[in-house]
Design a protein around this motif. Sequence first.
Motif, PDB file in Angstrom:
ATOM      1  N   ALA A  23      97.073  43.294   4.817  1.00 61.00           N
ATOM      2  CA  ALA A  23      96.485  43.089   3.334  1.00 61.00           C
ATOM      3  C   ALA A  23      95.214  44.009   3.139  1.00 61.00           C
ATOM      4  N   ALA A  24      94.711  43.913   1.881  1.00 54.91           N
ATOM      5  CA  ALA A  24      93.547  44.680   1.792  1.00 54.91           C
ATOM      6  C   ALA A  24      92.643  44.373   2.714  1.00 54.91           C
ATOM      7  N   GLY A  25      91.748  45.566   3.190  1.00 56.88           N
ATOM      8  CA  GLY A  25      90.739  45.352   4.165  1.00 56.88           C
ATOM      9  C   GLY A  25      91.131  45.245   5.605  1.00 56.88           C
ATOM     10  N   GLU A  26      92.468  45.124   5.995  1.00 60.65           N
ATOM     11  CA  GLU A  26      92.934  44.869   7.165  1.00 60.65           C
ATOM     12  C   GLU A  26      93.652  46.141   7.615  1.00 60.65           C
ATOM     13  N   GLY A  71      95.271  48.818   5.359  1.00 58.35           N
ATOM     14  CA  GLY A  71      95.051  47.974   4.116  1.00 58.35           C
ATOM     15  C   GLY A  71      94.446  48.896   2.856  1.00 58.35           C
ATOM     16  N   ALA A  72      94.588  48.215   1.773  1.00 54.51           N
ATOM     17  CA  ALA A  72      93.948  48.771   0.923  1.00 54.51           C
ATOM     18  C   ALA A  72      92.313  48.950   0.849  1.00 54.51           C
ATOM     19  N   GLY A  73      91.864  49.792   0.586  1.00 57.68           N
ATOM     20  CA  GLY A  73      90.292  49.684   0.662  1.00 57.68           C
ATOM     21  C   GLY A  73      89.435  49.968   1.733  1.00 57.68           C
ATOM     22  N   VAL A  74      90.431  50.284   2.954  1.00 60.87           N
ATOM     23  CA  VAL A  74      89.783  50.564   4.336  1.00 60.87           C
ATOM     24  C   VAL A  74      88.929  51.746   4.429  1.00 60.87           C
ATOM     25  N   ILE A 129      94.461  43.345  12.343  1.00 60.51           N
ATOM     26  CA  ILE A 129      93.287  42.962  12.435  1.00 60.51           C
ATOM     27  C   ILE A 129      92.620  42.530  11.318  1.00 60.51           C
ATOM     28  N   PRO A 130      92.107  41.353  11.132  1.00 61.20           N
ATOM     29  CA  PRO A 130      91.455  40.877   9.867  1.00 61.20           C
ATOM     30  C   PRO A 130      90.360  41.587   9.437  1.00 61.20           C
ATOM     31  N   ALA A 131      89.985  41.436   8.103  1.00 57.89           N
ATOM     32  CA  ALA A 131      89.234  42.340   7.084  1.00 57.89           C
ATOM     33  C   ALA A 131      87.948  42.189   7.838  1.00 57.89           C
TER      34      ALA A 131
END
Length: 365
Positions: A23-26, A71-74, A129-131
């Motif tokens: 997901a986003a940030g992951e 993920g998006a944004g990383v 890996i969580p955000a």
Amino acid sequence: MLAALLYGKEDLRLEQVADPTPAAGEVVIRVKAATTCGTDLKVWRRGGHAKMLKPPTPFGHEAAGEIVALGAGVKDWHLGDREAFQIGTRVVANNSAPCMTCFFCQKHEYSLCQNLLFNNGTFAEYLKIPAAIVQHNLLPIPADLPYNLASMTEPLACVLHGAARSHVKPGDRVVILGDGAIGLMFVAALSSGKGDWTSTPHPALPHPFTEVFLFGGNDSRLQIGEKLGAAKTFNYKQVEDVPALVKDLTDGWGADVVIEATGVPSVWEMAIACARPGATVNLFGGCPRDTTITVNTDQLHYSELTLKGVFHNTPEYVRAALRLLASQAVPFELLLSGEQPLSNLAQVFEEMRDRKVIKVAILPD
């Protein structure tokens, strides 16, 4: 993908589960090596962990690998002391991250974070890996550091945190109770005197003239302890009275610092008995839930003992651990008893239970 799930006491199953997507940030990494740990062994034997997990759950918490999905944004995050992550970046992921905003984080006591996020599931082909971990505790691995060694960053970070909290001073005589991977890492950290662990000087950094005495129950592990710098090692099975022996080794006083690394309540009590007046006793090994110990109040009060529980690690020590491993100045590879495919994981834990191996690098099939 194939992954290990813990269902209860000594109930570990390999199952096919869906590949993770970020997901986003992951990020998602392909696991290249996942090392087994004494904590994993305790969780496997006890069927759970008070802080980290409740079954049924993905299992394992030490891993290194390479990024295969972002993920998006990383790519747009400012990662402080790290370069932006890319597909193919070799990384090691700590198994947790603090929230950075709660009461304890504001006091920089990150291991006490009220919202400490844990991530399990390293015994698998892929790991998400969580955000929060990506932001604070996902680190690139130097090109010349093998995955097997990099995977040991998390337990070494816990040890460096514990060693710093023990406030070892020049000339101290330190007793370590326990010859598992954690006890042996304490020996290496406190005996090596390899210099600065953290980005800023710390008064508790060890010195090469710290004298470390290691007590354990396995002769081959004690020999490894000697190679890692222990001044003397003792098989407790051959010692009638450990505290009395410690006093003999320390001019009748007891140890300046005692570190308990077994997680057995009776050994917690033994650790206190090994301490001199004014000593620090680091009760590092996590005991089973709801267990208790007895402390002599006269000894605690009139001997001015410091009894200290130390838990987990912080981002500072995660970085310090990776630097120490990357320096390859300490032969931490001595702790690895070999490599095994993921399909042999259950057998590996039986061998750990029987003390035939210390740490094993699990490689996805």
